[in-house]
Design a protein around this motif. Sequence first.
Motif, mmCIF file in Angstrom:
data_model
loop_
_atom_site.group_PDB
_atom_site.id
_atom_site.type_symbol
_atom_site.label_atom_id
_atom_site.label_comp_id
_atom_site.label_asym_id
_atom_site.label_seq_id
_atom_site.Cartn_x
_atom_site.Cartn_y
_atom_site.Cartn_z
ATOM 1 N N LEU A 185 0.823 -1.208 0.000
ATOM 2 C CA LEU A 185 0.000 0.000 0.000
ATOM 3 C C LEU A 185 0.862 1.264 0.000
ATOM 4 N N LEU A 186 1.930 1.260 0.778
ATOM 5 C CA LEU A 186 2.839 2.414 0.786
ATOM 6 C C LEU A 186 3.407 2.664 -0.597
ATOM 7 N N ILE A 187 3.907 1.622 -1.223
ATOM 8 C CA ILE A 187 4.520 1.751 -2.543
ATOM 9 C C ILE A 187 3.477 2.195 -3.569
ATOM 10 N N ALA A 188 2.280 1.633 -3.502
ATOM 11 C CA ALA A 188 1.212 2.005 -4.437
ATOM 12 C C ALA A 188 0.810 3.466 -4.279
ATOM 13 N N SER A 189 0.985 4.033 -3.078
ATOM 14 C CA SER A 189 0.620 5.438 -2.851
ATOM 15 C C SER A 189 1.702 6.401 -3.333
ATOM 16 N N GLY A 190 2.807 5.856 -3.850
ATOM 17 C CA GLY A 190 3.875 6.716 -4.359
ATOM 18 C C GLY A 190 4.964 7.003 -3.355
ATOM 19 N N ARG A 191 4.851 6.449 -2.142
ATOM 20 C CA ARG A 191 5.883 6.669 -1.145
ATOM 21 C C ARG A 191 6.930 5.568 -1.265
ATOM 22 N N PRO A 192 8.119 5.825 -0.731
ATOM 23 C CA PRO A 192 9.146 4.775 -0.772
ATOM 24 C C PRO A 192 8.737 3.579 0.067
ATOM 25 N N ALA A 193 9.292 2.444 -0.261
ATOM 26 C CA ALA A 193 9.049 1.248 0.546
ATOM 27 C C ALA A 193 9.558 1.507 1.956
ATOM 28 N N PRO A 194 8.869 0.960 2.957
ATOM 29 C CA PRO A 194 9.350 1.153 4.324
ATOM 30 C C PRO A 194 10.680 0.444 4.511
ATOM 31 N N VAL A 195 11.474 0.989 5.387
ATOM 32 C CA VAL A 195 12.764 0.387 5.715
ATOM 33 C C VAL A 195 12.497 -0.813 6.615
ATOM 34 N N ARG A 196 13.236 -1.871 6.399
ATOM 35 C CA ARG A 196 13.182 -3.037 7.286
ATOM 36 C C ARG A 196 14.509 -3.072 8.027
ATOM 37 N N THR A 197 14.430 -3.135 9.335
ATOM 38 C CA THR A 197 15.635 -3.135 10.147
ATOM 39 C C THR A 197 15.351 -3.836 11.465
ATOM 40 N N THR A 198 16.379 -4.156 12.172
ATOM 41 C CA THR A 198 16.186 -4.711 13.512
ATOM 42 C C THR A 198 16.013 -3.547 14.482
#
Length: 147
Positions: A24-37
């Motif tokens: 949903l984030l990517i479809a809205s034009g925003r960058p993909a969320p960061v995945r981190t520990t």
Amino acid sequence: MSDDPAQLAVTDQIRAAGEHAERLLIASGRPAPVRTTPEQAPPWFRETRAVMLRAEEDGSLRHCDHLAAPQPTAILAEAADRLVCWDCYTRAQARRSCHLCGGPAGTQSLHGGVEAVIRGPAAVYSRVLCRSCAEPTGPRGTFGNGR
């Protein structure tokens, strides 16, 4: 990891909700969320997550009225004791305050504030900064200047 079929099903639903939130984030034009520990994440995320976990532990974690089953959800840094559905997260963007100065973040458009988004298993954690508090040369990834 539990071998209990019911627990495995819930875990799968939570994972699917997190993946859906990322799409949903990517479809809205925003960058993909960061995945981190959590250990490698910036301080704002660790603080937000700690508030959310404390609220979950002591029973004070609030939910928007639209949450009925595992689905894409968000935790806003400025209200970390409340889990919101995707629609409430999207509608809140225009009204959010800068996490540093408290002023309007200007997030009604992608060119307003700078949003940092980190994906947890089922929820995205989001923080916004106004243009003045964001790094003058532009954000790096979704972290802004990391403050």
